[in-house]
Enzyme design. Structure first.
Site, PDB file in Angstrom:
ATOM      1  N   SER A 134       0.862  -1.173   0.000  1.00 48.96           N
ATOM      2  CA  SER A 134       0.000   0.000   0.000  1.00 48.96           C
ATOM      3  C   SER A 134       0.905   1.231   0.000  1.00 48.96           C
ATOM      4  O   SER A 134       1.866   1.311  -0.761  1.00 48.96           O
ATOM      5  CB  SER A 134      -0.934  -0.043   1.212  1.00 48.96           C
ATOM      6  OG  SER A 134      -1.771   1.088   1.271  1.00 48.96           O
ATOM      7  N   TYR A 148      -4.479   8.108  -6.854  1.00 51.56           N
ATOM      8  CA  TYR A 148      -3.536   7.186  -6.220  1.00 51.56           C
ATOM      9  C   TYR A 148      -3.912   6.997  -4.749  1.00 51.56           C
ATOM     10  O   TYR A 148      -3.975   5.862  -4.255  1.00 51.56           O
ATOM     11  CB  TYR A 148      -2.110   7.730  -6.341  1.00 51.56           C
ATOM     12  CG  TYR A 148      -1.082   6.830  -5.692  1.00 51.56           C
ATOM     13  CD1 TYR A 148      -0.586   5.717  -6.356  1.00 51.56           C
ATOM     14  CD2 TYR A 148      -0.612   7.101  -4.405  1.00 51.56           C
ATOM     15  CE1 TYR A 148       0.350   4.887  -5.755  1.00 51.56           C
ATOM     16  CE2 TYR A 148       0.324   6.279  -3.800  1.00 51.56           C
ATOM     17  CZ  TYR A 148       0.803   5.174  -4.471  1.00 51.56           C
ATOM     18  OH  TYR A 148       1.720   4.356  -3.866  1.00 51.56           O
ATOM     19  N   LYS A 152      -5.154   3.381  -2.895  1.00 56.56           N
ATOM     20  CA  LYS A 152      -4.507   2.796  -1.722  1.00 56.56           C
ATOM     21  C   LYS A 152      -5.453   2.747  -0.519  1.00 56.56           C
ATOM     22  O   LYS A 152      -5.392   1.805   0.285  1.00 56.56           O
ATOM     23  CB  LYS A 152      -3.231   3.572  -1.372  1.00 56.56           C
ATOM     24  CG  LYS A 152      -2.157   3.476  -2.447  1.00 56.56           C
ATOM     25  CD  LYS A 152      -1.767   2.031  -2.761  1.00 56.56           C
ATOM     26  CE  LYS A 152      -0.607   1.951  -3.732  1.00 56.56           C
ATOM     27  NZ  LYS A 152      -0.217   0.550  -4.042  1.00 56.56           N
TER      28      LYS A 152
END
Length: 273
Positions: A134, A148, A152
């Protein structure tokens, strides 16, 4: 006893560094990447300890096939490291539908498919360790990395749930959460949105903040840590990597708790009598 490690995104960066660390100590590694040619170096150097497989993690069918090939070849899979992923740089407004979908396909769905594929094998073994790469940006956010961050955060949510579902089968789940490192994650591997000049001040502030000396860790320093993680009898659910991740996350979480406390009476009012 040597382990069988399945690593995605093993052609460069963390994936390649970690693959070599496992191989140097005698573990067997299933190394996957989009380019089979890019994996040849590992095969030439470590021979039968390596099974190189071409894999696009966005392809669910191919992901299951790769996991089954690994099981047939080595007889088991002890550790899955979901490392494949990339950064999408750009503000939310700048991000196209295609860019957003591709980011989620690789960073979230690719991780989901491999996790699903390996579970029957690990359940049958009554042991296994799934490690999701992660980011500390799965716990807090930075501007210019909205999609992004979102990908995650999604990995964090499903992996935490997965950990509770499979613990009884002898399977551990860990989330590795690095701060920035000097890989090519923000270079050749990255994708940039089409820029809107109105956001130039935001991007300038981001660039200045990330130019702090020493803010990026050395990728090679993570190898020994990943070995420790896979060897731990009771591995943690979350492991921050780097010197900057912990203080950044701590600050944001303290602010969140303070805000929850400030609005606590309003929250309770919303519950009803």
């Amino acid at each position: 006893m040597s382990k069988v490690i399945f690593i995605t995104g093993a052609t460069r960066g963390f994936g390649k560094i970690w693959a070599e660390a496992f191989l140097k100590r005698g573990d067997r590694v299933v190394a996957t990447g989009r380019s089979i040619e890019a994996l040849q170096e590992l095969k030439d150097k470590y021979g039968d300890l390596v099974l190189p497989l071409q894999l696009d993690v966005n392809d669910r069918k191919a992901s299951f096939e790769a996991v089954n090939k690994a099981k047939e070849h080595f007889g088991r899979i002890d550790v899955l490291i979901n490392n494949a992923g990339y950064g999408l740089f750009g503000t939310i407004e700048e991000t196209s539908e295609e860019e957003a979908r591709k980011q989620m396909e690789t960073n979230f769905f690719g991780v989901l498919w491999l996790s699903q594929a390996v579970l029957p094998i690990m359940r049958e073994q009554k042991s296994g360790h799934i490690i999701q790469v992660s980011s500390f940006l799965g716990l807090i956010t930075l501007p210019v990395l909205g999609l992004y961050n979102a990908s995650k955060f999604a990995v964090e949510g499903f992996s935490e749930t997965l950990a509770t579902e499979v613990k009884g089968f002898g399977i551990n789940v860990s989330l590795v959460e690095p701060n920035g490192y000097t890989t090519d994650w923000s270079g050749e591997s990255a994708v940039q949105t089409k820029s809107m000049s109105i956001y130039d001040p935001v991007k300038q502030a981001f660039s200045e903040a990330t130019a702090t000396p020493g803010i990026f860790g050395k990728p090679e320093a993570t190898a020994a840590v990943i070995l420790k993680l896979t060897d731990a009898p009771e591995p943690p659910l979350r492991l921050l990597l780097g010197s900057f991740a912990y203080p950044a996350v701590k600050k944001v979480y303290e602010e969140r708790l303070a805000s929850f406390e400030e609005w606590k009476s309003v929250s309770e009012e919303a519950h009803g009598a």
